[in-house]
Design a protein around this motif. Sequence first.
Motif, PDB file in Angstrom:
ATOM      1  N   UNK A  77       0.796  -1.245  -0.028  1.00  0.00           N
ATOM      2  CA  UNK A  77       0.023  -0.006   0.018  1.00  0.00           C
ATOM      3  C   UNK A  77       0.827   1.180   0.137  1.00  0.00           C
ATOM      4  N   UNK A  78       2.094   1.436   0.766  1.00  0.00           N
ATOM      5  CA  UNK A  78       2.871   2.466   0.663  1.00  0.00           C
ATOM      6  C   UNK A  78       3.706   2.460  -0.494  1.00  0.00           C
ATOM      7  N   UNK A  79       3.760   1.402  -1.565  1.00  0.00           N
ATOM      8  CA  UNK A  79       4.440   1.518  -2.832  1.00  0.00           C
ATOM      9  C   UNK A  79       5.771   1.414  -2.502  1.00  0.00           C
ATOM     10  N   UNK A  80       5.980   0.725  -1.481  1.00  0.00           N
ATOM     11  CA  UNK A  80       7.747   0.262  -1.090  1.00  0.00           C
ATOM     12  C   UNK A  80       8.165  -0.776  -2.045  1.00  0.00           C
ATOM     13  N   UNK A  81       7.061  -1.592  -2.452  1.00  0.00           N
ATOM     14  CA  UNK A  81       7.440  -2.882  -3.035  1.00  0.00           C
ATOM     15  C   UNK A  81       6.481  -2.755  -4.189  1.00  0.00           C
ATOM     16  N   UNK A  82       6.646  -3.552  -5.223  1.00  0.00           N
ATOM     17  CA  UNK A  82       5.509  -3.708  -6.406  1.00  0.00           C
ATOM     18  C   UNK A  82       5.364  -5.340  -6.479  1.00  0.00           C
ATOM     19  N   UNK A  83       4.276  -5.745  -6.824  1.00  0.00           N
ATOM     20  CA  UNK A  83       3.991  -7.085  -7.029  1.00  0.00           C
ATOM     21  C   UNK A  83       3.999  -7.509  -8.772  1.00  0.00           C
ATOM     22  N   UNK A  84       4.409  -8.579  -8.989  1.00  0.00           N
ATOM     23  CA  UNK A  84       4.942  -8.784 -10.481  1.00  0.00           C
ATOM     24  C   UNK A  84       4.779 -10.447 -10.552  1.00  0.00           C
ATOM     25  N   UNK A  85       3.808 -10.783 -11.562  1.00  0.00           N
ATOM     26  CA  UNK A  85       3.721 -12.308 -11.643  1.00  0.00           C
ATOM     27  C   UNK A  85       4.004 -12.407 -13.314  1.00  0.00           C
ATOM     28  N   UNK A  86       4.879 -13.233 -13.450  1.00  0.00           N
ATOM     29  CA  UNK A  86       5.400 -13.533 -14.988  1.00  0.00           C
ATOM     30  C   UNK A  86       4.299 -13.950 -15.716  1.00  0.00           C
ATOM     31  N   UNK A  87       3.851 -13.729 -16.774  1.00  0.00           N
ATOM     32  CA  UNK A  87       2.802 -13.748 -17.883  1.00  0.00           C
ATOM     33  C   UNK A  87       2.672 -15.229 -18.137  1.00  0.00           C
ATOM     34  N   UNK A  88       4.028 -15.587 -18.479  1.00  0.00           N
ATOM     35  CA  UNK A  88       4.032 -16.864 -18.865  1.00  0.00           C
ATOM     36  C   UNK A  88       4.045 -18.052 -17.910  1.00  0.00           C
ATOM     37  N   UNK A  89       3.960 -17.600 -16.561  1.00  0.00           N
ATOM     38  CA  UNK A  89       3.876 -18.707 -15.584  1.00  0.00           C
ATOM     39  C   UNK A  89       2.490 -18.700 -14.893  1.00  0.00           C
ATOM     40  N   UNK A  90       1.833 -17.433 -15.140  1.00  0.00           N
ATOM     41  CA  UNK A  90       0.834 -17.085 -14.500  1.00  0.00           C
ATOM     42  C   UNK A  90      -0.329 -18.218 -14.326  1.00  0.00           C
ATOM     43  N   UNK A  91      -0.687 -19.097 -15.403  1.00  0.00           N
ATOM     44  CA  UNK A  91      -1.505 -20.062 -15.363  1.00  0.00           C
ATOM     45  C   UNK A  91      -1.390 -21.196 -14.665  1.00  0.00           C
ATOM     46  N   UNK A  92      -0.060 -21.336 -14.197  1.00  0.00           N
ATOM     47  CA  UNK A  92       0.300 -22.375 -13.318  1.00  0.00           C
ATOM     48  C   UNK A  92       0.290 -21.875 -11.852  1.00  0.00           C
ATOM     49  N   UNK A  93      -0.030 -20.798 -11.604  1.00  0.00           N
ATOM     50  CA  UNK A  93      -0.033 -20.179 -10.197  1.00  0.00           C
ATOM     51  C   UNK A  93      -1.460 -20.088  -9.533  1.00  0.00           C
ATOM     52  N   UNK A  94      -1.841 -20.839  -8.687  1.00  0.00           N
ATOM     53  CA  UNK A  94      -3.179 -20.454  -8.078  1.00  0.00           C
ATOM     54  C   UNK A  94      -3.429 -19.149  -7.945  1.00  0.00           C
ATOM     55  N   UNK A  95      -4.472 -18.748  -8.167  1.00  0.00           N
ATOM     56  CA  UNK A  95      -5.089 -17.079  -8.048  1.00  0.00           C
ATOM     57  C   UNK A  95      -4.555 -16.819  -6.369  1.00  0.00           C
ATOM     58  N   UNK A  96      -4.706 -17.654  -5.665  1.00  0.00           N
ATOM     59  CA  UNK A  96      -4.728 -17.190  -4.159  1.00  0.00           C
ATOM     60  C   UNK A  96      -3.202 -16.830  -3.819  1.00  0.00           C
ATOM     61  N   UNK A  97      -2.358 -17.145  -4.777  1.00  0.00           N
ATOM     62  CA  UNK A  97      -0.875 -17.148  -4.541  1.00  0.00           C
ATOM     63  C   UNK A  97      -0.341 -16.045  -5.635  1.00  0.00           C
ATOM     64  N   UNK A  98      -0.948 -15.445  -6.166  1.00  0.00           N
ATOM     65  CA  UNK A  98      -0.466 -14.015  -6.869  1.00  0.00           C
ATOM     66  C   UNK A  98      -0.185 -12.794  -6.506  1.00  0.00           C
ATOM     67  N   UNK A  99      -1.235 -12.730  -5.305  1.00  0.00           N
ATOM     68  CA  UNK A  99      -1.179 -11.153  -4.607  1.00  0.00           C
ATOM     69  C   UNK A  99      -1.185 -11.195  -3.180  1.00  0.00           C
ATOM     70  N   UNK A 100       0.043 -11.248  -2.737  1.00  0.00           N
ATOM     71  CA  UNK A 100       1.236 -10.854  -3.347  1.00  0.00           C
ATOM     72  C   UNK A 100       1.677 -12.484  -4.069  1.00  0.00           C
ATOM     73  N   UNK A 101       2.755 -12.421  -4.672  1.00  0.00           N
ATOM     74  CA  UNK A 101       3.226 -13.654  -5.471  1.00  0.00           C
ATOM     75  C   UNK A 101       3.982 -14.476  -4.388  1.00  0.00           C
TER      76      UNK A 101
END
Length: 280
Positions: A77-101
Amino acid sequence: LIEAAKAEGPITIYDSTSKIEKMAAAFTKTYGIEATGVKADAAEAIEKVTREAQSGNVVGDVVAISDLPAVKNQLLPNNFVTNWVPADLAENIDSSMQEPLVVITDPSFWTYNTEAFDTCPATNIWDFTTEKFTKKVAFQDPVGDNGALDWYSQMEQFGDQELHDAYKEAFGEELKTDKESAAAEWVSRMAANQPILTKSSEEASEAVGATGQDDPPMALMSSAKYRNIDEKGYALGVCEGLVPWVGKASPKSLTIASGTKSPNAAKLFVHFALTQEGID
């Protein structure tokens, strides 16, 4: 991404395990981009990331932190870090584990000494609150472990009925308590039973797994310490079937410092950490 990453400078990664040093070295060997792994526990990493962001002097480009509430409620929330999920791997990562990765779930197991006992001497986590286990249960000191506080609150919020049921199974009667929950009662009884408080799972693995003991304690320890079976000859076994849970998970997030001067190299490291090669 690889092309853009190679045009940038070196990167530094904060993580709570010394294994990050080998991981960074493997990344450098694979891509020719200098990477340095720095061991920093969750509290230290949060402090570093916060101060670096506020001062504009970012040292840690990628940060792995197992304190997800702090990441979600403070760092992002303070923009100290950003969350990034690789597009080519996203389909193999459960949605509950993407925000944050989430890069690993890092389970800890209730563990016993397999040399001293044929089977786990406990069948129920309420057993640990009885006289038999006074001064015989080790786990990380909650004072220095944010994850312990998360664990207690998660048990209360999502597992209280299971704890109630486990109590009845252990003692043959319903739990009667003046506490606000079964979890609060269990934590209170555990504290009163004089547990062995350690600074790390490494200490716990030695206390439990060292051979030649007649009556060794049990412990809740990181699954990573089962490598000590091969490396140090320890006798460690999982308390399989323990009611209601055999252990707990400590999901570790992987985020990128918002002020990094090497954003593409940082992204490439995140991608690398999610591959078989990287996690190996």
